[in-house]
Design an enzyme around this catalytic site. Structure first.
Site, short mmCIF file in Angstrom:
data_model
loop_
_atom_site.label_atom_id
_atom_site.label_comp_id
_atom_site.label_asym_id
_atom_site.label_seq_id
_atom_site.Cartn_x
_atom_site.Cartn_y
_atom_site.Cartn_z
N HIS A 138 -14.93 13.54 -4.98
CA HIS A 138 -16.23 14.10 -4.65
C HIS A 138 -16.15 14.96 -3.39
CE1 HIS A 138 -20.87 13.26 -4.42
NE2 HIS A 138 -20.59 14.52 -4.68
N ASP A 143 1.46 -1.27 -8.13
CA ASP A 143 0.14 -0.89 -7.62
C ASP A 143 -0.94 -1.66 -8.36
OD1 ASP A 143 -2.21 0.33 -6.76
OD2 ASP A 143 -1.29 2.31 -6.63
N ASP A 156 -3.23 7.88 -6.16
CA ASP A 156 -1.95 8.45 -5.70
C ASP A 156 -2.15 9.77 -4.98
OD1 ASP A 156 -0.52 6.36 -6.88
OD2 ASP A 156 -0.22 7.45 -8.76
N ILE A 184 2.01 3.45 -2.32
CA ILE A 184 2.72 3.13 -3.58
C ILE A 184 2.45 4.24 -4.59
CG2 ILE A 184 2.93 1.48 -5.48
CD1 ILE A 184 1.91 -0.68 -3.60
N ASP A 199 6.44 13.06 -3.96
CA ASP A 199 5.74 12.23 -2.98
C ASP A 199 4.45 12.93 -2.60
OD1 ASP A 199 4.84 10.97 -0.61
OD2 ASP A 199 6.88 10.37 -0.10
#
Length: 303
Positions: free
Chosen positions: A101, A229, A271, A279, A286
């Protein structure tokens, strides 16, 4: 001794380059999404990202806006914080990066005050609405008991988040945020603040819009990305309700804004901000690298 001195002299240019790799001309302001925060009980929403950017030269600020509110009201809150950052730093503009958002939130500021914004980058941004929001709105009828219970639960959650993150004075409105994130709500918002949007669904928007602001976006298309996760199973479940590749909460095409840097990353919605606690997929990019590369991209554009 001479050999070591020679090696040091050869390495200096590389060290200098690394030290300024993320050093943008204008400060970077990170903006959280729904049920988000700047820092909660010492944990950053953008986990490790401010540190990864500041380490090599960037000036980074993390905004705190309402956890649940309309895009416009969140945008007004952000605008005040942008003005504060400019007053503190003496900079003329900022580079805005918004997640979820936070995408429409930064777009609002870039639209109403383009003279203060150098670039607006949407990460997993809900720019065309979310099918999850559509699903919730379709099954929670306005004025129903279910809606009242859902609002009470969401209000309690956003209240706790605000209290623990120091934003208890910020107004919360779960229904306003839900309506803003539906496809219909996104369309209404886009009619007023269209800068950076693609001319067709799933297309690519302009790198620099008519208002002078540079627009970028990226998102992931993974749900279950790491078995360690604990949040991944929930995002794997929500991801099944989409008709297109998604990050568990936002479809990749909905995330498109301006120059699309990429949508093939094996990342889910959390992520994208390096959660939970860093994680992420072991064999994909990455998340910290994406933010560092983008800061360097902005640097290359003189932003």
């Amino acid at each position: 001794m001479k050999r070591w001195l020679l090696m040091l002299l050869c390495a200096l240019p590389m060290l200098t380059q690394a030290a300024g790799y993320t050093q943008t001309r204008y400060p970077i302001v990170l903006v959280h999404g729904l049920f988000g925060f700047d820092k909660l009980l010492g944990v950053d929403y953008f986990y490790g990202i401010p540190q990864a950017l500041t380490r090599d030269g960037a000036r980074v600020y993390v905004a705190q806006v309402s956890a649940t509110q309309s895009s416009e009201l969140r945008g007004e809150q952000l605008l005040k914080q942008v003005q504060q950052v400019l007053a503190i730093t003496g900079a003329e503009k900022v580079n805005l990066i918004g997640h979820s958002h936070g995408g429409p939130t930064i777009r609002y500021v870039a639209s109403v005050a383009p003279e203060l914004v150098a670039s607006a980058t949407s990460v997993g941004g809900v720019n065309q609405g979310s099918e999850i929001a559509d699903l919730v709105r379709a099954n929670v009828k306005p004025g129903s008991v279910t809606e009242r219970l859902a609002v009470a639960a969401a209000s309690a959650l956003s209240g706790v988040i605000s209290l623990l993150s120091g934003g208890s004075k910020l107004p919360q409105d779960p229904l306003a945020s839900l309506d803003a994130l539906t496809s219909a709500g996104a369309q209404r918002f886009n009619q007023h603040y269209p800068e950076g949007l693609p001319s067709r669904y799933c297309g690519e928007g302009p790198l620099q819009a008519a208002n002078g602001v540079y627009y970028f976006s990226w998102s992931g298309r993974g749900n279950m990305t790491n078995i360690l996760d604990p949040v991944d199973p929930a995002l794997a479940l929500t991801g099944t309700f989409f008709k297109e590749p998604n990050d568990g909460l936002v479809g990749v095409c909905s995330s498109h804004l301006g120059k699309v840097i990429g949508t093939g990353y094996r990342m889910n919605h959390l992520d994208e901000v390096n959660q939970s606690f860093g994680i992420h997929h072991l064999f994909d990019t990455d998340p910290l690298t994406l933010y560092r590369q983008h800061a360097n991209r902005l640097q290359g554009l003189g932003l």
